[in-house]
Write a protein that holds these residues in place. Structure first.
Motif, short mmCIF file in Angstrom:
data_model
loop_
_atom_site.label_atom_id
_atom_site.label_comp_id
_atom_site.label_asym_id
_atom_site.label_seq_id
_atom_site.Cartn_x
_atom_site.Cartn_y
_atom_site.Cartn_z
N ILE A 126 0.87 -1.17 0.00
CA ILE A 126 0.00 0.00 0.00
C ILE A 126 0.91 1.23 0.00
O ILE A 126 1.90 1.27 0.73
N TYR A 127 0.59 2.19 -0.85
CA TYR A 127 1.33 3.45 -0.83
C TYR A 127 0.79 4.25 0.36
O TYR A 127 -0.20 4.96 0.24
N ALA A 128 1.43 4.08 1.52
CA ALA A 128 0.95 4.74 2.74
C ALA A 128 1.97 5.77 3.20
O ALA A 128 2.97 5.42 3.82
N VAL A 129 1.74 7.01 2.83
CA VAL A 129 2.65 8.08 3.26
C VAL A 129 1.83 9.16 3.97
O VAL A 129 0.94 9.76 3.37
N LEU A 130 2.10 9.32 5.25
CA LEU A 130 1.40 10.34 6.04
C LEU A 130 2.31 11.55 6.17
O LEU A 130 3.01 11.72 7.17
N SER A 131 2.32 12.38 5.14
CA SER A 131 3.11 13.60 5.23
C SER A 131 2.32 14.66 5.99
O SER A 131 1.11 14.79 5.81
N THR A 132 3.01 15.38 6.85
CA THR A 132 2.39 16.48 7.59
C THR A 132 3.28 17.70 7.52
O THR A 132 4.42 17.62 7.06
N VAL A 133 2.74 18.83 7.98
CA VAL A 133 3.54 20.05 8.13
C VAL A 133 3.58 20.37 9.61
O VAL A 133 2.54 20.40 10.26
N ALA A 134 4.77 20.59 10.16
CA ALA A 134 4.89 20.91 11.59
C ALA A 134 4.48 22.36 11.82
O ALA A 134 4.72 23.22 10.98
N ASP A 135 3.85 22.62 12.96
CA ASP A 135 3.48 23.99 13.32
C ASP A 135 4.70 24.68 13.92
O ASP A 135 5.07 24.41 15.06
N MET A 136 5.33 25.52 13.13
CA MET A 136 6.61 26.10 13.53
C MET A 136 6.50 27.13 14.66
O MET A 136 7.50 27.57 15.18
N ARG A 137 5.28 27.48 15.02
CA ARG A 137 5.14 28.39 16.16
C ARG A 137 5.54 27.69 17.45
O ARG A 137 6.01 28.32 18.39
N THR A 138 5.32 26.35 17.46
CA THR A 138 5.62 25.59 18.67
C THR A 138 6.44 24.34 18.40
O THR A 138 6.98 23.73 19.31
N GLY A 139 6.51 23.92 17.12
CA GLY A 139 7.15 22.65 16.79
C GLY A 139 6.19 21.48 16.92
O GLY A 139 6.58 20.33 16.80
N ALA A 140 4.90 21.78 17.14
CA ALA A 140 3.93 20.71 17.39
C ALA A 140 3.70 19.85 16.15
O ALA A 140 3.74 20.34 15.02
N TYR A 141 3.46 18.54 16.40
CA TYR A 141 3.09 17.59 15.36
C TYR A 141 1.59 17.75 15.13
O TYR A 141 0.80 17.60 16.05
N VAL A 142 1.20 18.09 13.87
CA VAL A 142 -0.20 18.44 13.65
C VAL A 142 -0.84 17.66 12.49
O VAL A 142 -1.11 18.21 11.43
N PRO A 143 -1.13 16.38 12.73
CA PRO A 143 -1.77 15.59 11.66
C PRO A 143 -3.17 16.09 11.33
O PRO A 143 -3.71 15.74 10.29
N GLY A 144 -3.77 16.91 12.21
CA GLY A 144 -5.12 17.41 11.94
C GLY A 144 -5.14 18.62 11.01
O GLY A 144 -6.19 19.03 10.55
N ALA A 145 -3.97 19.19 10.72
CA ALA A 145 -3.91 20.38 9.87
C ALA A 145 -4.38 20.05 8.46
O ALA A 145 -4.21 18.93 7.98
N ILE A 146 -4.93 21.03 7.79
CA ILE A 146 -5.49 20.81 6.45
C ILE A 146 -4.42 20.37 5.45
O ILE A 146 -4.71 19.63 4.50
#
Lengths: 479, 208
Positions: free
Chosen positions: A271-291
């Motif tokens: 399965i091509y399973a790639v969960l790319s996200t963008v980190a919230d650089m204001r805090t460094g938080a991991y944000v999989p919920g971001a659009i």
């Protein structure tokens, strides 16, 4: 759905593929697992055992691409629950391996136990939106040496749908397979229908294969057992802070992983399973919920289509710590983007706080979202009959469709009939207790948990398993 | 004028420029403590303020700290006692069982930037090690960080042990799951929700 939403032209997709090949050929990847380095070396890659750097000539990757297969099957204990990608899309899976659970009785967050897993397995078995049970939490009460067994046993005991998860090392993996063989009746019977579906994260972005998870991938691929990997780049921390740069890193890492798998066993399903996200650089938080997660998932799905393999994976996670509006819009919008883009698999159910805690109300709400995604995928159902021209003429201008047999015939299947959404007027809502979504969702989940679980193991089999693994957790759904 | 330029160069994350300007000032005979306090530390105070206000993001704080450090390295050979490190000595680490150190590293960096002597014990630090190190270095404060709810209680253990031993190092706690209530409950002297306010709290506690 005949066509999928798309960000790219064919030329742009080819450029992303080329760029990924460039990264693998010129930059390469660290491969910390020695056996993986051997496999890559034998397959024609340049391997430096000192630094562990592996460079992938494009012809090696292109050759491996030829053995990619377009389907992936999740096998269940009960064959009726077998699921194939992409035919049965969208396939909805629970999110997995959270350490905590929101206690359904006290509302407090605490460590999850094997009994929680049994209850969750029971719930997921009953909820029609979920197709695969990826073991939602860890088990804090696991006896020494039975870390994975304490998760897989309660799951398999209480859920007949395909069960999916990972193990931290080969010893645990072998114990879990032993459990599978006991349930199947024999090793041969298990190999025929391997109903434990393995998943690992063998790549640590950027561009590094780890030791243990990579070992598990090799072990399972060699044995011909079902396994796939998720790649997880995080823009700004482990990949570039552009969507395109992150797409390239994730795509390159996927190609390297698929090269490893195809070198071991050409034609092994993936399965091509790639969960790319963008980190919230204001805090460094991991944000999989971001659009941006949904946007990237759509882009990765376009790449998967280019390679002609099923796609999807972790999409629709939320950062919210309770099942509120944020939780709903993060799961809803990201999964909808992925669905429109053509993703087949959605690991989204039941978790809050970016994979930190399971919540029964959230799981029930995600079942609702799952049913809506499935309805959206079914779409308009074009047919001459469905145009209803005779009926439109018969009713004529100013008539009503309310008392027609045609309406009765179609009303239960044209619409997804929500059991969770409140759709009456405000006065009635107040008389009904003025509840919010989470209150109703939790009530519905508890209603199910209080019922007898029809999926439970027969006593005889359970006794056999319990005598084989002394000290095993009870693994019973009790509420 | 040039002290202002050092300050500006730190805020522009220009390490090369900071080094060049610090060298210029040294050769011009400007007092080391002025370069340090008005230039480098002053700039990091501003960085902290801007971060707390949400105007600067984490990568900018990292780059500013790198620029500040580059300048500090130039100054070090010229520093006499009394030029610096007057702000206090801090021992910092994540508590026993906790390996999550991004937040702790930010705090350590910001504190260094603010002129504290920082002894960073890294991750998974046991109570005994916190206390021993604080004693060896005659530290003013022990700072403890945790990301996991399961490791948070270790903070209480350290505070308790300090009390039992009659040691009066100040204590500060922080980390994603840690709250002011929790800090009060275990009897820690200070709590801070982010790196810049950790610096503020440290100043407050140590000057007290």
């Amino acid at each position: 759905m005949h066509q999928f939403a798309s960000y790219f032209s064919q030329k742009e997709i080819e450029r992303v593929h080329e760029a990924s090949l460039e990264v693998l050929e010129n930059t390469g990847m660290y491969v910390r697992n020695e056996r993986a380095r051997e496999i890559f070396a034998k397959g024609g890659c340049q391997v430096d055992n000192q630094t562990t750097l592996v460079k992938f000539p494009r012809k090696v990757i292109e050759e491996c691409r030829k053995s990619f297969v377009p389907k992936y099957k999740f096998t269940a204990q009960d064959p009726d629950f077998d699921i194939t990608l992409p035919d049965d899309r969208p396939i909805i899976v629970t999110g997995s391996s959270a350490p905590n659970i929101i206690d359904p009785k006290t509302g407090e967050e605490r460590r999850a136990t094997s009994t929680d897993i049994a209850n969750i397995a029971h719930l997921i078995n009953e909820l029609p939106g979920f197709d695969v049970f990826s073991i939602s939490t860890l088990a804090d009460d696991a006896p020494e040496g039975q870390f994975s067994l304490s998760r897989f046993y309660p799951s398999l005991k209480n859920c007949k749908k395909p069960v999916r998860s990972n193990t931290p090392n080969i010893r645990d993996l072998e114990m879990v397979l032993e459990l599978g063989e006991l349930i199947a009746g024999s090793k041969e019977a298990y190999m025929e229908r391997p109903f434990i579906n393995h998943h690992y994260c063998p790549v640590v972005s950027p561009l590094t294969f780890d030791v243990e998870s990579t070992e598990a991938i090799i072990y399972l691929t060699e044995k011909g057992l079902p396994v796939y990997g998720t790649i997880v780049p995080n823009a700004g921390m482990t990949s570039p802070m552009t969507m395109m740069g992150t797409l390239v890193v994730g795509n390159a890492e996927f190609l390297a992983l698929s090269t490893l798998i195809q070198l071991i066993r050409p034609g092994a399903p993936m399965i091509y399973a790639v969960l790319s996200t963008v980190a919230d650089m204001r805090t460094g938080a991991y944000v999989p919920g971001a659009i941006e997660t949904g946007i990237l998932q759509m882009a990765h799905t376009e790449m998967a289509r280019f390679y002609n393999i099923p796609s999807g994976g972790y999409i629709g996670l939320t950062n919210s710590h309770c099942n509120d509006a944020q939780s709903g819009y993060e799961t809803g919008m990201n999964t909808m983007l992925a669905l429109m883009g053509g993703a087949d698999l959605f690991n989204m159910g039941g978790l809050l706080g970016s994979l930190m805690a399971f919540d029964f109300g959230k799981a029930y709400t995600d079942n609702e979202i799952a049913m809506m995604l499935k309805r959206a995928c079914r779409g308009m159902e074009f047919s001459e009959e469905n145009l209803c021209l005779d009926l439109i003429h018969e009713i004529g201008p100013g008539g009503s469709y309310m008392d027609k047999l045609h309406t009765v015939k179609h009303m239960r299947k044209t619409m997804y009939l929500s059991k969770l959404a409140y759709r009456l007027l405000r006065d009635q809502w107040i008389r009904d207790g003025a509840t919010d979504t989470q209150t109703r969702a939790l009530e519905k989940a508890i209603e199910i948990l209080k019922q007898e679980n029809p999926a439970r193991f027969p006593e005889e089999l359970d006794a056999k398993i319990r005598s084989h693994f002394p000290g095993l957790v009870p693994g019973d759904a009790i509420f | 004028m040039s002290i202002k330029d050092i300050y500006a160069a730190v805020l522009e994350f220009d390490s090369d420029q900071v080094v060049k300007l610090v060298k210029d000032e040294i050769s011009r005979g400007t007092e080391i403590s002025v370069i340090l306090n008005d230039g480098l530390i002053g700039a990091m105070d501003e960085v902290g303020r801007l971060f707390s206000a949400g105007d600067l993001f984490v990568p900018e704080m990292l780059l500013a700290a790198q620029a500040m450090k580059a300048g500090l390295e130039e100054l070090k050979p010229h520093m006499k006692q009394g030029d610096s490190r007057t702000k206090g000595t801090v021992v910092i680490g994540t508590v026993k069982g906790d390996l999550h150190d991004i937040g702790k590293n930010l705090v350590a960096m910001m504190m260094e930037g603010a002129g504290f002597e920082v002894i960073d014990l890294g991750v998974d630090v046991e109570t005994e090690r916190f206390i021993q190190t604080a004693q060896e270095h005659n530290a003013d404060m022990i700072c403890m960080s945790a990301l996991l709810t399961t490791t948070m209680p270790e903070m209480g253990v350290t505070v308790e042990t300090l009390k039992e031993k009659g040691l009066n190092f100040k204590t500060m706690v922080g980390g994603a799951p840690v709250t002011k209530e929790f800090a009060d409950q275990i009897g820690a002297d200070g709590y801070s929700p982010d790196a810049p306010s950790a610096v503020e709290m440290a100043r407050l506690l140590i000057s007290a």
